[in-house]
Design a protein around this motif. Structure first.
Motif, PDB file in Angstrom:
ATOM      1  N   MET A 208       0.885  -1.463   0.339  1.00 21.55           N
ATOM      2  CA  MET A 208      -0.207  -0.500  -0.253  1.00 21.55           C
ATOM      3  C   MET A 208       0.988   1.626   0.139  1.00 21.55           C
ATOM      4  N   VAL A 209       2.096   1.066   0.353  1.00 15.91           N
ATOM      5  CA  VAL A 209       3.143   2.156   0.546  1.00 15.91           C
ATOM      6  C   VAL A 209       3.523   2.837  -1.072  1.00 15.91           C
ATOM      7  N   ALA A 210       3.148   1.415  -1.445  1.00 17.28           N
ATOM      8  CA  ALA A 210       3.969   1.587  -2.876  1.00 17.28           C
ATOM      9  C   ALA A 210       3.241   2.171  -3.901  1.00 17.28           C
ATOM     10  N   GLU A 211       2.248   1.364  -3.516  1.00 16.18           N
ATOM     11  CA  GLU A 211       0.944   1.885  -4.361  1.00 16.18           C
ATOM     12  C   GLU A 211       0.551   3.683  -3.817  1.00 16.18           C
ATOM     13  N   LEU A 212       0.573   4.191  -2.808  1.00 13.70           N
ATOM     14  CA  LEU A 212       0.981   5.562  -3.106  1.00 13.70           C
ATOM     15  C   LEU A 212       1.831   6.384  -3.122  1.00 13.70           C
ATOM     16  N   VAL A 213       3.018   5.880  -2.593  1.00 16.87           N
ATOM     17  CA  VAL A 213       4.154   7.114  -4.073  1.00 16.87           C
ATOM     18  C   VAL A 213       3.468   6.204  -5.734  1.00 16.87           C
ATOM     19  N   ARG A 214       3.126   5.622  -5.560  1.00 16.13           N
ATOM     20  CA  ARG A 214       2.540   5.027  -7.421  1.00 16.13           C
ATOM     21  C   ARG A 214       1.651   6.777  -7.732  1.00 16.13           C
ATOM     22  N   GLU A 215       0.957   6.646  -6.969  1.00 17.39           N
ATOM     23  CA  GLU A 215      -0.594   7.091  -7.520  1.00 17.39           C
ATOM     24  C   GLU A 215       0.373   8.633  -6.743  1.00 17.39           C
ATOM     25  N   ALA A 216       1.173   8.996  -5.959  1.00 15.95           N
ATOM     26  CA  ALA A 216       1.559  10.135  -6.516  1.00 15.95           C
ATOM     27  C   ALA A 216       1.920  10.964  -6.964  1.00 15.95           C
ATOM     28  N   ALA A 217       3.643   9.886  -7.571  1.00 15.91           N
ATOM     29  CA  ALA A 217       3.979  10.659  -9.334  1.00 15.91           C
ATOM     30  C   ALA A 217       3.854  10.671 -10.171  1.00 15.91           C
TER      31      ALA A 217
END
Length: 317
Positions: A208-217
């Motif tokens: 979920m942390v990876a997904e949040l970073v991906r979303e922000a990027a």
């Protein structure tokens, strides 16, 4: 079209408790993740205006007194052009075989097209083979006129044989409760919930942390990035020597792109864009984990990773 199902599952009824897995599917950008979040009432799936952002089977769990609906969010099913595309399609098909009910999302702001017909044909096969119930969902109903919505519902009806057709708008929270009730009403009996109370998702935190970073990027970036971005969480460790009442979590994350030009886009002039990505992602991660976070972001080039089986495996696909 049998609409008598639309009131099914109002509560335990005579059959007792029901629980099971539901999968929302549709072509990319059909509103699947947004609807998942609205149903769960909590931000679980990554939502983005870019198509093809969901890469993990993220489950949201909706629990009521008489039912537990576990939502499996799949990537959009589409005609694949790369090895990654083929793997994503395989993932969707595997998921479809394992769920109890399917919600087929057809956005009201787009006419039923070849992509939808492709999915409808796959679903018809599944209905024949496994008798899995399918509910057609006319998503984004708030974006069109009543007349256009009526035309859309007729087109959906003619596309296949559905257990119910429900128009809904996740952003306006219109008929989302009906969607939950209809999907729950088609679940199998269960001795009780499959997930403990209070659980919203069973994804590991790192995913979920990876997904949040991906979303922000992906936020605010032009169309050249979505497919070319992979995020890997290297480590999440508590900072040593912090007071017990003020802990800090060190999170190291790598963002992989395919070309140097994309790396420049993600980093931005003088690192301005990467700082913004870091700030936005950190706020989401802190909200998710309920504690302060120091986020360390690194952007790396992994040349043409979408076409390279070794790199795909290393990046978790």
């Amino acid at each position: 079209m049998s609409s008598q199902h639309t009131t099914a599952g109002d509560g335990p009824g005579t059959s007792g408790y029901v629980a099971g897995f539901a999968c929302l599917m549709g072509r990319p950008n059909a509103g699947k993740s947004t609807l998942t979040n609205a149903l769960v009432g909590h931000k679980v799936a990554i939502t983005s205006s870019k198509p093809q952002t969901t890469r993990h089977t993220i489950r949201g769990v909706v629990t009521t007194e008489g039912s537990q609906l576990i939502l499996v969010d799949t990537p959009g099913l589409h005609r694949p052009r790369t090895l990654l595309g083929e793997r994503l399609n395989d993932l969707v098909r595997e998921t479809l075989l394992e769920v109890d009910v399917i919600g087929f999302c057809l956005p009201a702001d787009q006419r039923v097209g070849p992509g939808d017909q492709y999915i409808a044909a796959e679903l018809a096969e599944l209905q024949r083979a496994k008798r899995t119930p399918v509910v057609a969902l006319a998503t984004k109903s708030d974006t069109v006129s009543k007349q256009r919505l009526a035309e859309h519902l007729i087109a959906i009806d003619q596309l296949g044989s559905w257990d119910a057709i429900v128009p809904c708008s996740a952003t306006k929270d219109d008929q989302v409760d009906v969607v939950a009730r209809v999907l729950s009403g088609l679940l199998p009996p269960s001795p009780g919930p499959l997930y403990p109370d209070g659980v919203l998702t069973d994804e590991p935190e790192a995913v979920m942390v990876a997904e949040l970073v991906r979303e922000a990027a992906l936020e605010g970036v032009r169309d050249e990035l979505p497919h070319s971005l992979a995020v890997v969480v290297d480590e999440m460790v508590p900072r040593e020597g912090r007071p017990a009442d003020d802990p800090l979590l060190d999170v190291r994350v790598h963002v992989f792109v395919e070309r140097d030009s994309q790396k420049a886009i993600v980093i931005g002039r003088g690192g301005s864009r990467l700082r913004e990505v870091g700030t936005n992602a950190r706020l989401g991660i802190e909200a998710l984990l309920g504690q302060r976070v120091h986020l360390d972001l690194h952007v790396k080039v992994a040349k043409d990773w979408q076409r390279d089986p070794k790199q795909l495996q290393r990046l978790g696909f």
